[in-house]
Enzyme design. Structure first.
Site, PDB file in Angstrom:
ATOM      1  N   ASP A  41      13.788  -8.222  57.278  1.00 51.19           N
ATOM      2  CA  ASP A  41      15.218  -8.322  57.526  1.00 51.19           C
ATOM      3  C   ASP A  41      15.504  -9.428  58.528  1.00 51.19           C
ATOM      4  O   ASP A  41      16.364  -9.305  59.396  1.00 51.19           O
ATOM      5  CB  ASP A  41      15.742  -6.974  58.050  1.00 51.19           C
ATOM      6  CG  ASP A  41      17.259  -6.842  57.953  1.00 51.19           C
ATOM      7  OD1 ASP A  41      17.861  -7.590  57.165  1.00 51.19           O
ATOM      8  OD2 ASP A  41      17.823  -6.005  58.660  1.00 51.19           O
TER       9      ASP A  41
ATOM     10  N   CYS B  85      28.027   8.576  46.464  1.00 52.71           N
ATOM     11  CA  CYS B  85      28.032   7.624  47.577  1.00 52.71           C
ATOM     12  C   CYS B  85      29.362   6.900  47.669  1.00 52.71           C
ATOM     13  O   CYS B  85      29.876   6.640  48.769  1.00 52.71           O
ATOM     14  CB  CYS B  85      26.874   6.640  47.440  1.00 52.71           C
ATOM     15  SG  CYS B  85      26.875   5.658  45.915  1.00 52.71           S
TER      16      CYS B  85
END
Length: 361
Positions: free
Chosen positions: A143, A203
């Site tokens: 990341d 979600c």
């Protein structure tokens, strides 16, 4: 030790398990089919203030441009639920969200900074490969660069992209970190898996701010994780009341996902919850001075937002708690907020004023 390429991937998997990784996959470097979607997402401005995403443009989808010589990508998954996570942990987390005066930090951020953990272990894995093969060109990512890590993970069989855009695994849900090693040697790609979201859109339905604007498309500008971590300025007025008591990140789309009943606990102590970051009252967290903030977040991911944004986030949560507080609670919350009215940061003071303007029933 001399190892053939056919022997290498099983050995990488073995070494990775010894280092605490949960799964290893291999992806190729042709991500051309992902470029139109990335371009559309950037053109829509869904990246918000994350200008580095636009600055790198299509290099995110072109591993061999990012690291010349790359011909394969080793992808790694590491589960991060703390080792003492109880059965029914999702219900425990929802209960935290139902206690307005308690500050809620995303599960992944309660332990050690995952960047540090994964980067060090990916480098150790690279060193093991070099011991077996001899020196090879590689670069480790966690990341930390323009890498389409979810795309690489899904192409290499780590899971499929859920409607919230996170990678989902039938064996591990979505409560895991991803990392990559770009390598200059050809490795046989692992097969992707089929998607298993079906018609479920839990979600999308639960997202407090409606950030999942369509299946597989997130407008970061509305995402609470973005607002509390990446966004440096004032939190948009229209979104403040929707943030509840979430002060660093948001797990709602993962908590509601049926696949996370299969989420796995970490094998490492690094992701165990640190004292002071879980189950704490907002007023107490708001009272941390900068020295306390730095001491209690040392080595963790929260430190990167700095004390000013920490106070900004908690001020919003205190305002949301004040709106639903009884008389006794309201007095305590107001006192905590008023103690910061003279803070040197205009950003903090503006959010404190907003919070104090919220009225209990």
């Amino acid at each position: 030790m001399v190892v053939s390429s056919s022997q290498l991937v099983p050995l990488i998997r073995q070494w990775a398990r010894e280092l605490g990784f949960s799964q290893i996959g291999i992806a190729g470097v042709d991500l051309a089919s992902a470029e139109p979607g990335l371009a559309q997402w950037l053109a829509a401005g869904f990246h918000g203030d994350m200008q580095y995403m636009a600055a790198h443009g299509m290099r995110r989808a072109r591993p061999a441009e990012l690291v010349p010589g790359t011909v394969s990508v080793i992808t790694a998954r590491m589960d991060y639920l703390p080792r003492d996570t109880p059965a029914g942990w999702q219900a425990v987390e929802f209960e935290r969200l139902a206690r307005p005066s308690e500050g809620v930090v995303s599960v992944y951020a309660r332990g050690r900074d995952y960047h540090k953990v994964l980067r060090a272990r990916l480098q150790k894995l690279s060193d093991r490969i070099a011991e077996a093969l001899g020196p090879f060109g590689h670069r480790v990512f966690t990341d930390s660069a323009p890498v389409l890590e979810a795309e690489l993970a899904s192409r290499s069989g780590q899971g499929w992209r859920g409607k919230h855009t996170l990678v989902l695994s039938r064996e591990a849900g979505s409560m895991f970190f991803l990392g990559e090693i770009y390598v200059d040697m050809p490795l046989e790609p692992t097969e992707p898996v089929t998607a298993h979201c079906g018609s479920c859109q839990a979600c999308m339905d639960i997202c407090p701010t409606g950030a999942i604007v369509a299946p597989h498309r997130v407008d970061a500008r509305r995402c609470i994780s973005y607002l509390t971590i990446e966004h440096a300025g004032p939190i948009p007025l229209a979104l403040r009341s929707l943030m509840g008591n979430r002060i660093y990140g948001c797990d709602d789309c993962q908590l509601i996902c049926p696949w996370n009943k299969f989420a796995q606990v970490s094998s490492l102590p690094d992701f165990d919850q640190r004292a002071g970051l879980s189950g704490q009252q907002l007023a107490a967290l708001f009272g941390w001075d900068e020295a306390t903030f730095l001491r209690l977040t040392e080595g963790g991911p929260i430190r990167r937002i700095g004390h000013e944004r920490w106070l900004r986030n908690i001020a919003v949560a205190l305002g949301n708690a004040l709106r639903v507080a009884d008389a006794a609670q309201a007095a305590s919350l107001r006192a905590a907020l008023q103690a910061r009215l003279a803070h040197p940061s205009p950003l903090v003071v503006e959010h404190v004023h907003w919070a104090l303007a919220q009225q209990p029933p």
